[in-house]
Design an enzyme around this catalytic site. Sequence first.
Site, PDB file in Angstrom:
ATOM      1  N   ASN A 112      10.976 -98.644  20.153  1.00  0.00           N
ATOM      2  CA  ASN A 112      10.741 -98.389  18.723  1.00  0.00           C
ATOM      3  C   ASN A 112       9.258 -98.135  18.430  1.00  0.00           C
ATOM      4  OD1 ASN A 112      13.389 -99.033  18.698  1.00  0.00           O
ATOM      5  ND2 ASN A 112      13.199-100.913  17.481  1.00  0.00           N
ATOM      6  N   THR A 157      -1.521 -59.654 -13.089  1.00  0.00           N
ATOM      7  CA  THR A 157      -0.762 -60.843 -13.480  1.00  0.00           C
ATOM      8  C   THR A 157       0.607 -60.297 -13.847  1.00  0.00           C
ATOM      9  OG1 THR A 157      -1.316 -60.715 -15.827  1.00  0.00           O
ATOM     10  CG2 THR A 157      -2.804 -62.020 -14.464  1.00  0.00           C
ATOM     11  N   HIS A 158       1.634 -61.033 -13.565  1.00  0.00           N
ATOM     12  CA  HIS A 158       3.022 -60.565 -13.784  1.00  0.00           C
ATOM     13  C   HIS A 158       3.289 -59.256 -13.035  1.00  0.00           C
ATOM     14  CE1 HIS A 158       3.141 -63.363 -17.283  1.00  0.00           C
ATOM     15  NE2 HIS A 158       1.878 -62.987 -17.377  1.00  0.00           N
ATOM     16  N   SER A 279      12.521 -47.441  12.399  1.00  0.00           N
ATOM     17  CA  SER A 279      13.961 -47.570  12.191  1.00  0.00           C
ATOM     18  C   SER A 279      14.666 -46.854  13.325  1.00  0.00           C
ATOM     19  CB  SER A 279      14.321 -46.932  10.850  1.00  0.00           C
ATOM     20  OG  SER A 279      15.664 -46.504  10.850  1.00  0.00           O
ATOM     21  N   LYS A 285      10.267 -43.963   9.295  1.00  0.00           N
ATOM     22  CA  LYS A 285       9.976 -45.310   8.806  1.00  0.00           C
ATOM     23  C   LYS A 285       8.885 -46.045   9.579  1.00  0.00           C
ATOM     24  CE  LYS A 285      11.665 -47.445   6.126  1.00  0.00           C
ATOM     25  NZ  LYS A 285      12.739 -48.302   5.657  1.00  0.00           N
ATOM     26  N   GLU A 292       7.096 -59.460   6.979  1.00  0.00           N
ATOM     27  CA  GLU A 292       8.445 -59.873   6.553  1.00  0.00           C
ATOM     28  C   GLU A 292       8.906 -61.102   7.322  1.00  0.00           C
ATOM     29  OE1 GLU A 292      11.276 -56.390   6.012  1.00  0.00           O
ATOM     30  OE2 GLU A 292       9.511 -55.416   6.836  1.00  0.00           O
ATOM     31  N   TYR A 319      13.817-100.167  12.374  1.00  0.00           N
ATOM     32  CA  TYR A 319      14.208 -98.979  13.126  1.00  0.00           C
ATOM     33  C   TYR A 319      15.711 -98.741  13.016  1.00  0.00           C
ATOM     34  CZ  TYR A 319      15.161 -95.672  16.828  1.00  0.00           C
ATOM     35  OH  TYR A 319      15.592 -94.562  17.506  1.00  0.00           O
ATOM     36  N   GLN A 324      15.752 -90.905  15.432  1.00  0.00           N
ATOM     37  CA  GLN A 324      15.612 -90.015  16.588  1.00  0.00           C
ATOM     38  C   GLN A 324      15.620 -88.544  16.152  1.00  0.00           C
ATOM     39  OE1 GLN A 324      17.450 -91.064  20.421  1.00  0.00           O
ATOM     40  NE2 GLN A 324      18.719 -89.255  20.151  1.00  0.00           N
ATOM     41  N   LYS A 327      12.428 -85.652  15.361  1.00  0.00           N
ATOM     42  CA  LYS A 327      11.597 -84.813  16.224  1.00  0.00           C
ATOM     43  C   LYS A 327      11.894 -83.306  16.160  1.00  0.00           C
ATOM     44  CE  LYS A 327      12.193 -88.328  18.995  1.00  0.00           C
ATOM     45  NZ  LYS A 327      12.132 -89.356  17.929  1.00  0.00           N
TER      46      LYS A 327
HETATM   47  N1  ARG Z   1      14.885 -91.968  21.455  1.00  0.00           N
HETATM   48  C1  ARG Z   1      14.596 -92.911  20.423  1.00  0.00           C
HETATM   49  C2  ARG Z   1      14.035 -92.178  19.193  1.00  0.00           C
HETATM   50  O1  ARG Z   1      13.650 -91.077  19.363  1.00  0.00           O
HETATM   51  C3  ARG Z   1      13.608 -93.902  20.907  1.00  0.00           C
HETATM   52  C4  ARG Z   1      13.731 -95.232  20.267  1.00  0.00           C
HETATM   53  C5  ARG Z   1      15.014 -95.869  20.698  1.00  0.00           C
HETATM   54  N2  ARG Z   1      15.146 -97.182  20.177  1.00  0.00           N
HETATM   55  C6  ARG Z   1      16.311 -97.818  20.168  1.00  0.00           C
HETATM   56  N3  ARG Z   1      16.322 -98.995  19.673  1.00  0.00           N
HETATM   57  N4  ARG Z   1      17.393 -97.267  20.633  1.00  0.00           N
HETATM   58  O2  ARG Z   1      13.993 -92.712  18.133  1.00  0.00           O
END
Ligand code: ARG
Length: 462
Positions: A112, A157-158, A279, A285, A292, A319, A324, A327
Amino acid sequence: MDEKKPWGGRFQEETDKFFEDFSESVSFDYKLALYEVKASLAYAQALTEIKILSDSEYKLIYKGLKEIEDEIKKGVFIFRKEYEDVHMNIEKALFEKIGEVAYKLHTGRSRNEQVVTDLRLFLIDKAEELKWSLKNLMKTIIDKAEEYYGIIIPGFTHLQHAQPVLFSHWIMAYYEMMRLHLQRLEDYEKRLKLCPLGSSAFAGCGFNLNRKKIAKNLGFNEPTRNSVFAVSSRDFILELAFILSLIMLDLSRWCEELIIWMSQEFDFIDLPDRYCTGSSLMPQKKNPDGAELIRGKSSIAVGDLIKLMVLIKGLPLSYNRDLQEDKPPIFESLDTVINSIKMMALMIQGLKIKKENIEKYLNKGYLLATELADYLVTKGIPFRKAHYITGQIVLYAEKRGKKLEKLTLEEFQRFSNVIEEDVYKWLTIENAIKRREIFGGTGFKSVKKEIDKAKKEIGYEN
Ligand code: ARG
């Protein structure tokens, strides 16, 4: 003892295979591997200082971790899904190298705290990379502002013609946005550089580690102040995701402008062929795809911010495994934004202004109407009234298809008898620029000063 799962002791059946795949995170958190090693080295040192590890055990762990670091750098380290996450993968690899001593490293330590420590370290480096890309874009903006210094464009503006403005002043508005993003990142770093190690699962480590020293060794400013907060908070991810979204929103608006300006209707600018596509059907084109795509990719950054906000809403302390999922969105957002900033800088480097076309537009849309109203004010007419009179003059001129400066004195005087011959001096595009030497305005000198200041503040010599 070489159980596959670190919690194996309490379990009577093996983890389900489908669940194993469902719950693994190493397929994305492998990106934290080098930070996991770095944090583990600092942790091992701290354990040694309080005699949980002997010097020889520390040396073994150090050697093993260094080998692992080397393998990660070379790209030969094998991450395994059955070990779930980056933390367990590295622990297992260390065990394979040095045997049971490896398991001593986990004394008082929890994934954690490891995951947030690794993430914070990762983001410290990413924030640096981001700041570098922003500065690069800012330099590019300065270059363009200098290259086309003196060119006057119709300001909008606008999306309607409003007042004349220096192109350099217009583009320096984007510099200002990026400058504030840079400032935002610098401020964010204060909250990012807090070290969770020593928080353990959430209650704080049962062994009296020197947390201040760990924090310092890892390049943090200080340890986190509350162990429950340390493992539960993801504000340091959300705040960055928000800054990333702001950056992308600005780039997206800018791209929208470039796209409009490159249309046949405007024809103000050209972007290099190398950042455009054609194109497959229409041979004539040339499409501004780079712009874009940045506009399109802004949806990724904003979407990722929303994902993160929804992720933490309603989570109790401390936690929870939900975390998880923090990420993938921040990784995706970072990659997208860093690449978009780079793409933007490349496009701006190649941007060409079509001066002659722009000049034609300066004659349209009564860009000097405000000058006429201001002129009347200098003759003692209250502004609201001056505004009204000017409006009537514009209407009159428009009906006759005439520009304001082409009206005769006699025509002007039909609307106000304070108007005299000197009015014509007011009614030039250059005069409108010259009258705005106010700090932050589009005056020639004022803009030059702003550009010089910008160059100094980002240490730019060109
Ligand atoms: N892979 C977990 C995460 O990204 C790590 C922490 C896991 N902790 C647990 N008590 N299972 O959050």
